[in-house]
Design an enzyme around this catalytic site. Sequence first.
Site, PDB file in Angstrom:
ATOM      1  N   HIS A   1       0.841  -1.205   0.000  1.00  0.00           N
ATOM      2  CA  HIS A   1       0.000   0.000   0.000  1.00  0.00           C
ATOM      3  C   HIS A   1       0.877   1.256   0.000  1.00  0.00           C
ATOM      4  O   HIS A   1       0.643   2.187  -0.779  1.00  0.00           O
ATOM      5  CB  HIS A   1      -0.932  -0.028   1.221  1.00  0.00           C
ATOM      6  CG  HIS A   1      -1.635   1.257   1.478  1.00  0.00           C
ATOM      7  ND1 HIS A   1      -2.929   1.503   1.060  1.00  0.00           N
ATOM      8  CD2 HIS A   1      -1.221   2.401   2.091  1.00  0.00           C
ATOM      9  CE1 HIS A   1      -3.269   2.727   1.413  1.00  0.00           C
ATOM     10  NE2 HIS A   1      -2.254   3.297   2.036  1.00  0.00           N
ATOM     11  N   GLU A   2       1.895   1.275   0.854  1.00  0.00           N
ATOM     12  CA  GLU A   2       2.793   2.444   0.911  1.00  0.00           C
ATOM     13  C   GLU A   2       3.503   2.650  -0.425  1.00  0.00           C
ATOM     14  O   GLU A   2       3.668   3.780  -0.889  1.00  0.00           O
ATOM     15  CB  GLU A   2       3.826   2.285   2.029  1.00  0.00           C
ATOM     16  CG  GLU A   2       3.246   2.281   3.443  1.00  0.00           C
ATOM     17  CD  GLU A   2       2.451   3.547   3.742  1.00  0.00           C
ATOM     18  OE1 GLU A   2       2.883   4.633   3.326  1.00  0.00           O
ATOM     19  OE2 GLU A   2       1.376   3.439   4.370  1.00  0.00           O
TER      20      GLU A   2
ATOM     21  N   HIS B   1       1.506   4.501  -2.958  1.00  0.00           N
ATOM     22  CA  HIS B   1       1.567   5.971  -2.892  1.00  0.00           C
ATOM     23  C   HIS B   1       2.727   6.494  -3.739  1.00  0.00           C
ATOM     24  O   HIS B   1       2.610   7.523  -4.400  1.00  0.00           O
ATOM     25  CB  HIS B   1       1.747   6.435  -1.442  1.00  0.00           C
ATOM     26  CG  HIS B   1       0.491   6.359  -0.630  1.00  0.00           C
ATOM     27  ND1 HIS B   1      -0.684   6.945  -1.030  1.00  0.00           N
ATOM     28  CD2 HIS B   1       0.229   5.770   0.563  1.00  0.00           C
ATOM     29  CE1 HIS B   1      -1.616   6.728  -0.114  1.00  0.00           C
ATOM     30  NE2 HIS B   1      -1.094   6.010   0.858  1.00  0.00           N
TER      31      HIS B   1
ATOM     32  N   GLU C   1      -5.775   7.164  -1.109  1.00  0.00           N
ATOM     33  CA  GLU C   1      -5.773   5.923  -0.323  1.00  0.00           C
ATOM     34  C   GLU C   1      -6.406   4.780  -1.113  1.00  0.00           C
ATOM     35  O   GLU C   1      -5.909   3.658  -1.088  1.00  0.00           O
ATOM     36  CB  GLU C   1      -6.505   6.118   1.012  1.00  0.00           C
ATOM     37  CG  GLU C   1      -5.814   7.083   1.969  1.00  0.00           C
ATOM     38  CD  GLU C   1      -4.366   6.713   2.243  1.00  0.00           C
ATOM     39  OE1 GLU C   1      -4.047   5.508   2.305  1.00  0.00           O
ATOM     40  OE2 GLU C   1      -3.542   7.642   2.381  1.00  0.00           O
TER      41      GLU C   1
ATOM     42  N   ASP D   1      -4.554   1.361  -2.153  1.00  0.00           N
ATOM     43  CA  ASP D   1      -5.142   0.057  -1.839  1.00  0.00           C
ATOM     44  C   ASP D   1      -5.235  -0.795  -3.098  1.00  0.00           C
ATOM     45  O   ASP D   1      -4.933  -1.992  -3.083  1.00  0.00           O
ATOM     46  CB  ASP D   1      -6.551   0.225  -1.248  1.00  0.00           C
ATOM     47  CG  ASP D   1      -6.514   0.543   0.243  1.00  0.00           C
ATOM     48  OD1 ASP D   1      -5.413   0.538   0.831  1.00  0.00           O
ATOM     49  OD2 ASP D   1      -7.590   0.793   0.825  1.00  0.00           O
TER      50      ASP D   1
HETATM   51 ZN   LIG Z   1      -2.055   5.301   2.574  1.00  0.00          ZN
END
Ligand SMILES: [Zn+2]
Length: 430
Positions: free
Chosen positions: A282-283, A286, A364, A368
């Site tokens: 997930h990070e 980004h 976000e 995801d």
């Molecule tokens: Zn996040």
Amino acid sequence: MNPAVLSLAFSAAVLASLLVKFWLATRQMRHVAAHRASVPAAFAGTVALAAHQKAADYTLAKLRFGIASDAFGSAVLICWTLMGGLAALNDLLLAHVAPRWGAMAYQLLLIGAFVVIGALLELPFDLYSTFRLEQRFGFNKTTVALFVTDLVKSTLLGIAIGGPLLALVLWIMQATGALWWAWAWGALTVFQLLAMVIYPTLIAPLFNKFEPLSDDALVARVQSLMQRCGFRAKGFFVMDGSRRSAHANAYFTGFGAGKRVVFFDTLLQRLNGDEVEAVLAHELGHFAHRHIVKRVVLMLATSLAGFALLGWLAAQGAFYTGLGVTPNIRYSNDALALLLFMMALPPFLFFVSPVFASLSRRDEYQADAYARSNANAADLVRALLKLYEDNASTLTPDPLYVRFYYSHPPASSRIAALGLADAKLLGAAA
Ligand SMILES: [Zn+2]
């Protein structure tokens, strides 16, 4: 500009933002309280009733605290401005500091005194939040000694870094003419970019210990995930987040080849290898979507607009008198302009904050989705549920409150977007 119109607009913005905050908080409180009795159907079996009720109680306690602190903050704001607090402080320093030590010392001391008084007024709220509220729910790990050390360190750091920076901005304001605001923005931009580079390696270690991740199996997994995603990191570190708080987190920081992955020790204690991998994916999402770069660009563009506005306002006499201060005649008004701007802007900005929150929620969802394609969605959901539980985040927020404030979508929306509409499908969380 008419000073009476500014006074009125400012008071109206302070009052309206406070009322909207109260209204949203009471909506959220009603919503959470109404769903406290039982775990929502979609989470039945994955979330224990005790954890659900703890989240509800923690959310309610934080909202009550937030209402008190918002009301106090608005009162302080009005005291500084329309009630003449800043004018009184300014008179005192004009009489005693300016003639003896000169214009620059007077301006630095004015801002310094303002910051110190503000911090002292906030201190009881910080103490209550850390040692009562967080303590009551078992989150606080900060000792009084650590709290004081942190306070001393951040004050010294603030003087060492903030002092020279402020002096530079004040110098630019008086030395560079009508376009000073563009120069000041340029100087602050250089500083902010520099800070982003030196923060992880020079500043963060002043407050926490960073140790290389020693779990070889986990390092191998994480490295293979990063290779799959086309990233390279300079190192994997574990941060002793547990020194201050039980809240868990992971982050990915730095630029170019200097990237480092930092896991809170609290995260590694709670999640298994699969879940850690999903959280890191997930990070990485980004980064893959360039969210950090986009956020920095957006922040710089907004601050340029802010400086341009300040450049115009600082030249208007009504800007000072409308906010309760008589402009100086013999000395520069630059420090006053900076302070008034910092106080006047937030009540107006509050009404555009939902735009920024919604951009953040969109990021976000994208991160995801990235995690779903590069790791396992079910592992991400399991990790999210553990983190929501450990942070006592409510599973049943008020939808309008979410739209206004939430930087992250609520658990149910994230799980639905990951294609796992029902958390029950996962079986009992470990
Ligand atoms: Zn996040």
